[in-house]
Design a protein around this motif. Sequence first.
Motif, mmCIF file in Angstrom:
data_model
loop_
_atom_site.group_PDB
_atom_site.id
_atom_site.type_symbol
_atom_site.label_atom_id
_atom_site.label_comp_id
_atom_site.label_asym_id
_atom_site.label_seq_id
_atom_site.Cartn_x
_atom_site.Cartn_y
_atom_site.Cartn_z
ATOM 1 N N ILE A 56 -29.258 -25.671 15.392
ATOM 2 C CA ILE A 56 -29.554 -24.283 15.736
ATOM 3 C C ILE A 56 -29.302 -24.026 17.221
ATOM 4 C CG2 ILE A 56 -31.174 -23.932 13.832
ATOM 5 C CD1 ILE A 56 -33.462 -24.605 15.726
ATOM 6 N N ASP A 57 -28.810 -25.054 17.919
ATOM 7 C CA ASP A 57 -28.496 -24.844 19.346
ATOM 8 C C ASP A 57 -27.121 -24.191 19.485
ATOM 9 O OD1 ASP A 57 -26.332 -26.820 19.627
ATOM 10 O OD2 ASP A 57 -27.864 -28.355 19.373
ATOM 11 N N GLN B 271 -25.882 -28.349 11.078
ATOM 12 C CA GLN B 271 -27.277 -28.060 10.754
ATOM 13 C C GLN B 271 -28.020 -27.619 12.010
ATOM 14 O OE1 GLN B 271 -28.923 -31.293 7.912
ATOM 15 N NE2 GLN B 271 -27.186 -32.252 8.918
ATOM 16 N N GLU C 224 -29.086 -45.337 8.039
ATOM 17 C CA GLU C 224 -30.166 -44.461 7.561
ATOM 18 C C GLU C 224 -30.452 -44.760 6.092
ATOM 19 O OE1 GLU C 224 -32.029 -42.334 9.006
ATOM 20 O OE2 GLU C 224 -31.047 -42.016 10.945
ATOM 21 N N ARG D 115 -36.533 -36.396 14.375
ATOM 22 C CA ARG D 115 -37.224 -37.587 13.907
ATOM 23 C C ARG D 115 -37.217 -38.750 14.904
ATOM 24 N NH1 ARG D 115 -34.717 -34.998 9.698
ATOM 25 N NH2 ARG D 115 -36.148 -34.289 8.089
ATOM 26 N N HIS E 5 -28.467 -23.584 9.370
ATOM 27 C CA HIS E 5 -29.907 -23.363 9.514
ATOM 28 C C HIS E 5 -30.249 -22.290 10.542
ATOM 29 C CE1 HIS E 5 -30.415 -27.663 7.755
ATOM 30 N NE2 HIS E 5 -30.173 -26.751 6.843
ATOM 31 N N THR F 10 -26.602 -37.117 11.724
ATOM 32 C CA THR F 10 -27.567 -36.591 10.761
ATOM 33 C C THR F 10 -28.131 -37.721 9.898
ATOM 34 O OG1 THR F 10 -27.931 -35.097 8.886
ATOM 35 C CG2 THR F 10 -25.695 -35.902 9.173
ATOM 36 N N SER F 11 -29.437 -37.651 9.642
ATOM 37 C CA SER F 11 -30.091 -38.713 8.872
ATOM 38 C C SER F 11 -29.853 -38.551 7.376
ATOM 39 C CB SER F 11 -31.597 -38.689 9.154
ATOM 40 O OG SER F 11 -32.123 -37.450 8.711
ATOM 41 N N ALA G 88 -28.681 -33.017 14.301
ATOM 42 C CA ALA G 88 -29.361 -33.067 15.598
ATOM 43 C C ALA G 88 -28.814 -34.160 16.528
ATOM 44 C CB ALA G 88 -30.851 -33.259 15.369
HETATM 45 P P1 NAD Z 1 -32.421 -35.998 12.134
HETATM 46 O O1 NAD Z 1 -33.295 -35.877 13.338
HETATM 47 O O2 NAD Z 1 -33.023 -36.169 10.819
HETATM 48 O O3 NAD Z 1 -31.429 -37.238 12.343
HETATM 49 C C1 NAD Z 1 -30.719 -37.395 13.533
HETATM 50 C C2 NAD Z 1 -29.648 -38.463 13.313
HETATM 51 O O4 NAD Z 1 -28.856 -38.516 14.481
HETATM 52 C C3 NAD Z 1 -30.178 -39.866 13.067
HETATM 53 O O5 NAD Z 1 -29.475 -40.418 11.982
HETATM 54 C C4 NAD Z 1 -29.827 -40.632 14.352
HETATM 55 O O6 NAD Z 1 -29.397 -41.977 14.105
HETATM 56 C C5 NAD Z 1 -28.636 -39.848 14.850
HETATM 57 N N1 NAD Z 1 -28.487 -39.863 16.293
HETATM 58 C C6 NAD Z 1 -29.455 -39.764 17.255
HETATM 59 N N2 NAD Z 1 -28.907 -39.780 18.472
HETATM 60 C C7 NAD Z 1 -27.551 -39.875 18.279
HETATM 61 C C8 NAD Z 1 -26.436 -39.947 19.150
HETATM 62 N N3 NAD Z 1 -26.580 -39.917 20.475
HETATM 63 N N4 NAD Z 1 -25.210 -40.039 18.601
HETATM 64 C C9 NAD Z 1 -25.037 -40.087 17.259
HETATM 65 N N5 NAD Z 1 -26.055 -40.026 16.386
HETATM 66 C C10 NAD Z 1 -27.292 -39.936 16.900
HETATM 67 O O7 NAD Z 1 -31.429 -34.758 12.211
HETATM 68 P P2 NAD Z 1 -30.782 -33.878 11.054
HETATM 69 O O8 NAD Z 1 -30.242 -34.751 9.976
HETATM 70 O O9 NAD Z 1 -29.878 -32.931 11.752
HETATM 71 O O10 NAD Z 1 -32.004 -33.079 10.418
HETATM 72 C C11 NAD Z 1 -32.944 -32.419 11.212
HETATM 73 C C12 NAD Z 1 -33.010 -30.909 11.003
HETATM 74 O O11 NAD Z 1 -33.525 -30.397 12.208
HETATM 75 C C13 NAD Z 1 -31.677 -30.238 10.824
HETATM 76 O O12 NAD Z 1 -31.800 -29.419 9.726
HETATM 77 C C14 NAD Z 1 -31.439 -29.411 12.099
HETATM 78 O O13 NAD Z 1 -31.267 -28.040 11.747
HETATM 79 C C15 NAD Z 1 -32.739 -29.422 12.826
HETATM 80 N N6 NAD Z 1 -32.632 -29.767 14.267
HETATM 81 C C16 NAD Z 1 -31.693 -29.187 15.049
HETATM 82 C C17 NAD Z 1 -31.613 -29.521 16.402
HETATM 83 C C18 NAD Z 1 -30.543 -28.875 17.231
HETATM 84 O O14 NAD Z 1 -30.166 -27.745 16.958
HETATM 85 N N7 NAD Z 1 -30.016 -29.570 18.257
HETATM 86 C C19 NAD Z 1 -32.481 -30.454 16.959
HETATM 87 C C20 NAD Z 1 -33.466 -31.005 16.156
HETATM 88 C C21 NAD Z 1 -33.517 -30.646 14.794
#
Ligand code: NAD
Length: 238
Positions: free
Chosen positions: A92-93, A90, A205, A24, A108, A180-181, A12
């Motif tokens: 979905i956009d 991961q 993280e 998160r 996902h 990703t976290s 994300a």
């Molecule tokens: P997460 O929300 O758990 O973690 C996001 C990570 O991104 C954090 O470690 C944070 O430090 C980092 N981050 C935030 N802003 C950033 C930036 N500008 N540059 C670099 N890093 C940055 O996300 P995740 O690990 O992808 O897990 C969440 C789940 O939710 C995934 O499975 C995903 O499918 C889904 N998700 C997808 C979207 C999307 O499609 N854009 C959005 C939200 C959630």
Amino acid sequence: MEQRSIVFLTGAGISAESGINTFRSAGGLWETYSIDEVCTPEAFRRNRKFVLEFYNKRRAELHDKLPNPAHRMIAALEKDYGSRIINITQNIDDLFEKAGCSAVMHLHGELTKARCEFCGHTWHIGYKAIYGDEQCPDCGNHKTRHHVVMFHEEAPLYWLLYATIDRLFATESMLVVIGTSGQVLPVELFARAAPVSILNNLDPEPAIDDRVFTHVFYEKAGVASARIDTLCREYLEL
Ligand code: NAD
């Protein structure tokens, strides 16, 4: 000898600068919605309309979102190096697609697709809302859902992820993890297997021991992308 390749594994955070909230983050979606209400098969059985509406809103929000330099960096690498760039996300956009990437593995699912609950066929719906009774273009049934993997559901592409990781790390390849976290996928484990690796998140993280990565950037992906691009190109040209 096999040519070197690069596996990008993104979450994300790579889309945050494009205006799509991470799950998160402060102000993120889970502060407004509870996972149990919108992102589990139980919730979908209980309140189909509410869950479909949730994803309809997420899909509509994508319409005007644009890729940022980090998406564009990966698209440019794919253009220059073709199948040596493996793009696993991961997310979905559709920001990688908007940036011009043609081979994205969406672990996902994808918001811009619908799925038939009878035959599993998926089809492109763009940013349109779905209400659950659309006709499947393949089998003709009328039970449609969002094409997004919810918590407690199987992610059909995980076998391909693990096969890709196995195959590539037996050869010369670099892993690049962005945004990703590590709470969903064991990115630290993958990095241990990779000969060279890069991590780019905003902050350290708890689920990721950054000492196993060769290069670590704690800054916005849009800022780190220029240096990541240089490291990738140097690696591929060696
Ligand atoms: P997460 O929300 O758990 O973690 C996001 C990570 O991104 C954090 O470690 C944070 O430090 C980092 N981050 C935030 N802003 C950033 C930036 N500008 N540059 C670099 N890093 C940055 O996300 P995740 O690990 O992808 O897990 C969440 C789940 O939710 C995934 O499975 C995903 O499918 C889904 N998700 C997808 C979207 C999307 O499609 N854009 C959005 C939200 C959630």
